[in-house]
Design a protein around this motif. Structure first.
Motif, PDB file in Angstrom:
ATOM      1  N   GLY A  85      34.478   9.914  10.240  1.00  0.00           N
ATOM      2  CA  GLY A  85      33.732   9.385   9.136  1.00  0.00           C
ATOM      3  C   GLY A  85      34.376   9.311   7.995  1.00  0.00           C
ATOM      4  O   GLY A  85      34.909  10.219   7.187  1.00  0.00           O
ATOM      5  N   ALA A  86      34.821   7.948   7.525  1.00  0.00           N
ATOM      6  CA  ALA A  86      35.614   7.633   6.387  1.00  0.00           C
ATOM      7  C   ALA A  86      34.801   7.396   5.191  1.00  0.00           C
ATOM      8  O   ALA A  86      33.653   6.838   5.499  1.00  0.00           O
ATOM      9  N   PRO A  87      35.362   7.650   3.816  1.00  0.00           N
ATOM     10  CA  PRO A  87      34.665   6.988   2.697  1.00  0.00           C
ATOM     11  C   PRO A  87      34.557   5.479   2.468  1.00  0.00           C
ATOM     12  O   PRO A  87      35.499   4.777   3.284  1.00  0.00           O
ATOM     13  N   LEU A  88      33.529   5.082   2.184  1.00  0.00           N
ATOM     14  CA  LEU A  88      33.380   3.497   2.366  1.00  0.00           C
ATOM     15  C   LEU A  88      34.539   2.575   2.009  1.00  0.00           C
ATOM     16  O   LEU A  88      34.739   1.581   2.799  1.00  0.00           O
ATOM     17  N   PRO A  89      35.301   2.766   1.064  1.00  0.00           N
ATOM     18  CA  PRO A  89      36.327   1.780   0.940  1.00  0.00           C
ATOM     19  C   PRO A  89      37.395   1.874   1.764  1.00  0.00           C
ATOM     20  O   PRO A  89      38.455   0.914   2.095  1.00  0.00           O
ATOM     21  N   TYR A  90      37.589   2.706   2.706  1.00  0.00           N
ATOM     22  CA  TYR A  90      38.343   3.113   3.657  1.00  0.00           C
ATOM     23  C   TYR A  90      37.963   2.641   5.104  1.00  0.00           C
ATOM     24  O   TYR A  90      38.851   3.036   6.023  1.00  0.00           O
ATOM     25  N   LEU A  91      36.770   2.152   5.176  1.00  0.00           N
ATOM     26  CA  LEU A  91      36.203   2.135   6.625  1.00  0.00           C
ATOM     27  C   LEU A  91      37.036   1.092   7.405  1.00  0.00           C
ATOM     28  O   LEU A  91      37.409   1.512   8.410  1.00  0.00           O
ATOM     29  N   GLU A  92      37.304  -0.053   6.690  1.00  0.00           N
ATOM     30  CA  GLU A  92      38.224  -1.195   7.653  1.00  0.00           C
ATOM     31  C   GLU A  92      39.691  -0.703   7.535  1.00  0.00           C
ATOM     32  O   GLU A  92      40.088  -1.091   8.821  1.00  0.00           O
TER      33      GLU A  92
ATOM     34  N   GLY B  73      35.621   5.866  17.684  1.00  0.00           N
ATOM     35  CA  GLY B  73      34.900   5.126  16.594  1.00  0.00           C
ATOM     36  C   GLY B  73      35.043   5.475  15.218  1.00  0.00           C
ATOM     37  O   GLY B  73      35.790   6.697  14.953  1.00  0.00           O
ATOM     38  N   VAL B  74      34.726   4.579  14.349  1.00  0.00           N
ATOM     39  CA  VAL B  74      34.684   4.989  12.843  1.00  0.00           C
ATOM     40  C   VAL B  74      33.165   4.924  12.416  1.00  0.00           C
ATOM     41  O   VAL B  74      32.391   4.233  12.818  1.00  0.00           O
TER      42      VAL B  74
ATOM     43  N   GLY C  81      25.201  -1.222  -6.386  1.00  0.00           N
ATOM     44  CA  GLY C  81      25.799  -0.096  -5.596  1.00  0.00           C
ATOM     45  C   GLY C  81      25.663   0.484  -4.183  1.00  0.00           C
ATOM     46  O   GLY C  81      26.373   1.011  -3.841  1.00  0.00           O
ATOM     47  N   GLU C  82      24.778  -0.436  -3.798  1.00  0.00           N
ATOM     48  CA  GLU C  82      24.361   0.009  -2.418  1.00  0.00           C
ATOM     49  C   GLU C  82      24.953  -0.641  -1.323  1.00  0.00           C
ATOM     50  O   GLU C  82      25.613  -1.759  -1.842  1.00  0.00           O
ATOM     51  N   VAL C  83      25.144  -0.125  -0.169  1.00  0.00           N
ATOM     52  CA  VAL C  83      25.979  -0.677   0.808  1.00  0.00           C
ATOM     53  C   VAL C  83      25.040  -0.598   2.440  1.00  0.00           C
ATOM     54  O   VAL C  83      24.306   0.289   2.454  1.00  0.00           O
ATOM     55  N   THR C  84      24.602  -1.984   2.636  1.00  0.00           N
ATOM     56  CA  THR C  84      23.766  -2.026   3.907  1.00  0.00           C
ATOM     57  C   THR C  84      24.339  -1.683   5.234  1.00  0.00           C
ATOM     58  O   THR C  84      25.666  -2.032   5.240  1.00  0.00           O
ATOM     59  N   ALA C  85      23.482  -1.382   6.034  1.00  0.00           N
ATOM     60  CA  ALA C  85      24.163  -1.261   7.654  1.00  0.00           C
ATOM     61  C   ALA C  85      24.577  -2.496   8.121  1.00  0.00           C
ATOM     62  O   ALA C  85      25.523  -2.572   9.077  1.00  0.00           O
TER      63      ALA C  85
ATOM     64  N   ALA D 159      28.271  -2.793  10.041  1.00  0.00           N
ATOM     65  CA  ALA D 159      28.401  -3.490  11.078  1.00  0.00           C
ATOM     66  C   ALA D 159      29.296  -4.555  10.909  1.00  0.00           C
ATOM     67  O   ALA D 159      30.435  -4.793  11.938  1.00  0.00           O
ATOM     68  N   ASP D 160      29.512  -5.177   9.994  1.00  0.00           N
ATOM     69  CA  ASP D 160      30.364  -6.554   9.702  1.00  0.00           C
ATOM     70  C   ASP D 160      31.875  -6.303   9.666  1.00  0.00           C
ATOM     71  O   ASP D 160      32.669  -6.817  10.110  1.00  0.00           O
ATOM     72  N   VAL D 161      32.062  -4.853   9.185  1.00  0.00           N
ATOM     73  CA  VAL D 161      33.284  -4.398   9.158  1.00  0.00           C
ATOM     74  C   VAL D 161      33.719  -3.567  10.153  1.00  0.00           C
ATOM     75  O   VAL D 161      35.046  -2.890   9.884  1.00  0.00           O
ATOM     76  N   GLY D 162      32.992  -3.575  11.540  1.00  0.00           N
ATOM     77  CA  GLY D 162      33.501  -2.978  12.171  1.00  0.00           C
ATOM     78  C   GLY D 162      32.958  -1.480  12.357  1.00  0.00           C
ATOM     79  O   GLY D 162      33.957  -0.702  13.059  1.00  0.00           O
ATOM     80  N   THR D 163      32.319  -1.125  11.901  1.00  0.00           N
ATOM     81  CA  THR D 163      31.670   0.529  11.653  1.00  0.00           C
ATOM     82  C   THR D 163      30.682   0.524  12.823  1.00  0.00           C
ATOM     83  O   THR D 163      29.685   0.177  12.932  1.00  0.00           O
TER      84      THR D 163
END
Ligand code: 13P
Length: 250
Positions: free
Chosen positions: A41-48, A59-60, A75-79, A83-87
């Motif tokens: 589980g990575a912080p959002l800016p580092y997911l991709e 998995g990520v 400021g929010e981020v959707t599921a 999914a679009d960035v491979g999470t």
């Protein structure tokens, strides 16, 4: 049969250079086997970035997302975006998001997020667990059941994209791990709740993870318990010997 599952929750830690070093050690040192499913589980800016570096059999996960579809939610981020960035996964209902005074997420909010994430193909580590004062006043099982019911009320009969993480709040980041007996007692109660309120099939197939001060030194004893199907690991997932916890499936 439930495949052992180990999640790492990096929380709000790390940088590109630290992630690169850590992931390279995981890629090199961890076994390749279908006997354990591993997710970091990575912080959002580092997911991709993490997805790009990490071995393809792991998995990520994100650590939070918005309750529904996108729009004017600064400021929010959707599921959908995850999914679009491979999470593959998202951690929802972590005790820090439930209890930090700046956040205070409710049972209903967490359940709504969970249903939406699954509808977008993002699997969910659904976190539950009691505070110290709740344990001391004998409310542990009641609190866990209340948190499960919030999800049960909205999700329906398909729990195949959910793993449950039981994380007693008093054990998180404290070095005070639950004993294998304490954890097993709650895991057994969670499985009984699933059997009584969802179905025997969901009770038999849903992985129930333990989280809270899991380390290479204590994971093997916990993993022996019949209802402990894996771990959600905080601090120890930021170190190369997280691989030793992954190997506790054996
Ligand atoms: P620690 O392993 O650092 O106690 O954190 C557990 C946790 O909160 C995982 O989500």
């Amino acid at each position: 049969d439930r495949v052992f599952f180990v999640g790492g929750n990096w929380k709000c830690n790390g940088s590109k250079s630290e992630i690169k070093t850590l992931v390279e050690s995981f890629n090199k040192d961890a076994p390749t086997t279908s006997d354990v499913e591993v997710v970091v589980g990575a912080p959002l800016p580092y997911l991709e970035y993490t997805r790009g570096l990490l071995r393809s059999d792991w998995g990520v996960s994100a650590q939070n997302c918005w309750i529904g579809k996108g729009g004017a939610y600064t400021g929010e981020v959707t599921a959908d975006m995850l999914a679009d960035v491979g999470t593959d996964w998202v951690i929802l209902g972590h005790s820090e998001r439930r209890n930090l005074p700046e956040l205070k997420e409710s049972d209903a909010t967490i359940a709504t997020k969970t249903v939406y994430a699954i509808s977008k193909g993002v699997s969910v580590m659904y976190c539950i667990g009691e505070l110290l004062e709740e344990r001391e006043s004998g409310q542990t099982i009641a609190v866990c059941e209340r948190q499960l019911k919030a999800l049960g009320d909205v999700i329906g009969s398909d729990w195949s994209k959910i793993v449950i993480a039981y994380e007693p709040v008093w054990a998180i980041g404290t070095g005070k791990v639950a004993t294998p007996e304490q954890a097993e007692e709650v895991h057994e109660a969670i499985r009984k709740w699933l059997a009584a309120n969802v179905s025997q099939q969901v009770a038999d197939s849903t992985r129930i993870l333990y989280g809270g001060s899991v380390s290479p030194a204590n994971c093997d004893e916990l993993a022996k318990k019949p209802n402990i199907d894996g771990f959600l690991v905080g601090g120890a997932s930021l170190k190369p010997d997280f691989v030793k916890i992954v190997e506790s499936y054996k």
